[in-house]
Design an enzyme around this catalytic site. Structure first.
Site, short mmCIF file in Angstrom:
data_model
loop_
_atom_site.label_atom_id
_atom_site.label_comp_id
_atom_site.label_asym_id
_atom_site.label_seq_id
_atom_site.Cartn_x
_atom_site.Cartn_y
_atom_site.Cartn_z
N GLU A 22 0.83 -1.22 0.00
CA GLU A 22 0.00 0.00 0.00
C GLU A 22 0.86 1.26 0.00
OE1 GLU A 22 -1.45 1.74 3.52
OE2 GLU A 22 -1.02 0.01 4.77
N LYS A 83 -5.24 10.62 1.34
CA LYS A 83 -5.40 9.23 1.78
C LYS A 83 -6.77 8.74 1.29
CE LYS A 83 -6.43 7.00 6.21
NZ LYS A 83 -6.68 7.27 7.64
N VAL A 103 -5.37 0.29 3.22
CA VAL A 103 -5.52 -1.16 3.09
C VAL A 103 -6.76 -1.47 2.24
CG1 VAL A 103 -6.09 -3.28 4.37
CG2 VAL A 103 -4.28 -1.75 5.21
N ASP A 135 -16.56 5.16 14.81
CA ASP A 135 -15.33 5.15 14.01
C ASP A 135 -14.84 3.71 13.83
OD1 ASP A 135 -12.98 5.53 12.70
OD2 ASP A 135 -12.15 7.00 14.12
N SER A 137 -12.90 1.45 10.87
CA SER A 137 -12.18 1.58 9.60
C SER A 137 -12.88 0.83 8.48
CB SER A 137 -10.76 1.04 9.76
OG SER A 137 -10.12 1.05 8.50
N ALA A 138 -12.89 1.46 7.30
CA ALA A 138 -13.44 0.81 6.10
C ALA A 138 -12.60 -0.42 5.71
CB ALA A 138 -13.50 1.80 4.95
N ASP A 139 -11.40 -0.54 6.28
CA ASP A 139 -10.58 -1.74 6.01
C ASP A 139 -11.34 -3.01 6.40
OD1 ASP A 139 -8.54 0.01 5.35
OD2 ASP A 139 -7.29 -0.45 7.10
N LYS A 156 -3.09 -2.13 15.99
CA LYS A 156 -2.49 -1.35 17.08
C LYS A 156 -3.44 -1.19 18.24
CE LYS A 156 -1.70 1.61 14.16
NZ LYS A 156 -1.84 0.61 13.12
N1 PSU Z 1 -1.73 1.47 10.53
C1 PSU Z 1 -0.40 1.72 10.51
N2 PSU Z 1 0.11 2.47 9.53
C2 PSU Z 1 -0.67 2.98 8.54
C3 PSU Z 1 -2.08 2.70 8.57
C4 PSU Z 1 -2.55 1.94 9.58
O1 PSU Z 1 0.33 1.28 11.38
O2 PSU Z 1 -0.16 3.66 7.67
C5 PSU Z 1 -2.94 3.19 7.46
C6 PSU Z 1 -3.31 2.06 6.51
O3 PSU Z 1 -3.27 2.54 5.19
C7 PSU Z 1 -4.73 1.71 6.91
C8 PSU Z 1 -5.25 3.07 7.30
O4 PSU Z 1 -5.49 1.14 5.88
O5 PSU Z 1 -4.17 3.69 7.99
C9 PSU Z 1 -6.48 2.99 8.17
O6 PSU Z 1 -7.01 4.27 8.31
P1 PSU Z 1 -8.44 4.46 9.02
O7 PSU Z 1 -8.20 4.08 10.44
O8 PSU Z 1 -8.72 5.91 8.82
O9 PSU Z 1 -9.37 3.57 8.30
MN MN Z 2 -11.84 5.98 10.96
#
Ligand code: PSU
Ligand code: MN
Length: 301
Positions: A22, A83, A103, A135, A137-139, A156
């Protein structure tokens, strides 16, 4: 709409192992110039382990699969890169923007070109207090529906790990531990939470992927690979930094897609750079595991 570099295209045509990577981790996950150095080292580790790396990002509205080192350098440096997740893709394509794929977005593009294995550091998940903030994540949604295997170091502890596991269970995503029964917590190998199953070898991982695809059980697979002890953070130190970073994010009213990049950056500051070193090592370690799994999977297909 998608530009695949020649080396990756040939490898895919011949059924050789290819590993997707990514670009949000480069643009928003680590500071320059270590982000670029790490991205190139990760590609090198994948090559040394017999697979072809394909770093994915969006350049002038075109999805690029297999960025050049110059392009990776640009992703590390340019401030205006956005992003992007699933919802953003049509907009950045239409507006011909530069965009870094999360992701979720990387999974979409990888599956469109037929790459099965994708290596990253950590996935997004269910944030703490998600019951109020919503909140998530869309992942996680993407893991539910898109046919890509994601190798990561767990999630994390800035996230609510038990809720993240519940969500993945509901969505039908296998959560597997590479040579561990415990979900790793990114900076440390331990979360105290069990994974669904332990994988004992690269071959076994490849067989799980094979059976999921053969049986048309659509969706992703999450393979969690613990950070090696020697690179892990002290759990007291990292948990303290996480608590502090979460507090600051709340005070400043950080919302939406800014949350994760803000927390990562704060944690690096609060640990005097130590968390960044752990982050770099765990990604390289994941790259090795992902490359080896992609080789085994190429033999089965
Ligand atoms: N976790 C990390 N490093 C990162 C990300 C997550 O340790 O760079 C990034 C990844 O691209 C992941 C995104 O898909 O953050 C998730 O963001 P959000 O929580 O806004 O969905
Ligand atoms: Mn989010």
């Amino acid at each position: 709409m998608i530009k695949i570099n020649d080396e990756v295209k040939k490898a895919l045509e011949k059924g050789k192992p290819v590993v997707a990577l990514e670009s949000t981790i480069i643009s928003h996950g680590m500071p320059y110039p270590k982000n670029v150095k790490t991205a190139l080292e990760v590609e090198q580790a994948i090559r040394e382990h017999g697979a072809i790396p394909a770093t994915i990002g969006i350049i002038n509205g075109v999805a690029v699969v297999g960025m050049t080192s110059d392009e990776i350098e640009q992703f590390g440096k340019r401030q205006e890169i956005v992003k992007v997740s699933r919802r953003d893709l049509p907009v950045v394509y239409a507006k011909k923007m530069w965009a870094a794929t999360t992701v979720a977005a990387t999974m979409i593009i990888a599956s469109q070109v037929g790459i099965e294995v994708f290596v990253t550091g950590g996935i997004g998940g269910v944030h703490r207090h998600a019951t109020e903030t919503m909140d998530i994540s869309a992942d996680l949604q993407e893991l539910a529906k898109t046919n890509v295997t994601v190798v990561c170091a767990g999630a994390k502890a800035i996230l609510d790990l038990p809720l993240t596991l519940e969500y993945l269970e509901t969505m039908g995503v296998p959560v597997l531990g590479f040579k561990t029964k415990e979900l790793p917590a990114f900076y440390t190998p331990h979360s105290g939470l069990p994974v669904d199953y332990q994988l004992d070898s690269y071959k076994e991982a490849a067989e799980v992927i094979y059976h999921k695809r053969q049986n048309r059980l659509d969706g992703g697979i999450l393979i969690t690979n613990p950070i090696p002890e020697k690179y892990a953070m002290d759990s007291k130190v990292i948990n303290h930094a996480i608590q502090k970073a979460l507090g600051e994010a709340e005070q400043l009213g950080i919302k939406g897609k800014e949350v994760t990049p803000f927390l990562l950056k704060k944690i690096v500051e609060l640990t005097g750079g130590d968390s960044l070193e752990s982050n770099i090592h765990l990604v390289i370690n994941n790259a090795i595991v992902g490359a080896e799994i992609s080789k085994e999977y190429a033999l089965l297909k």
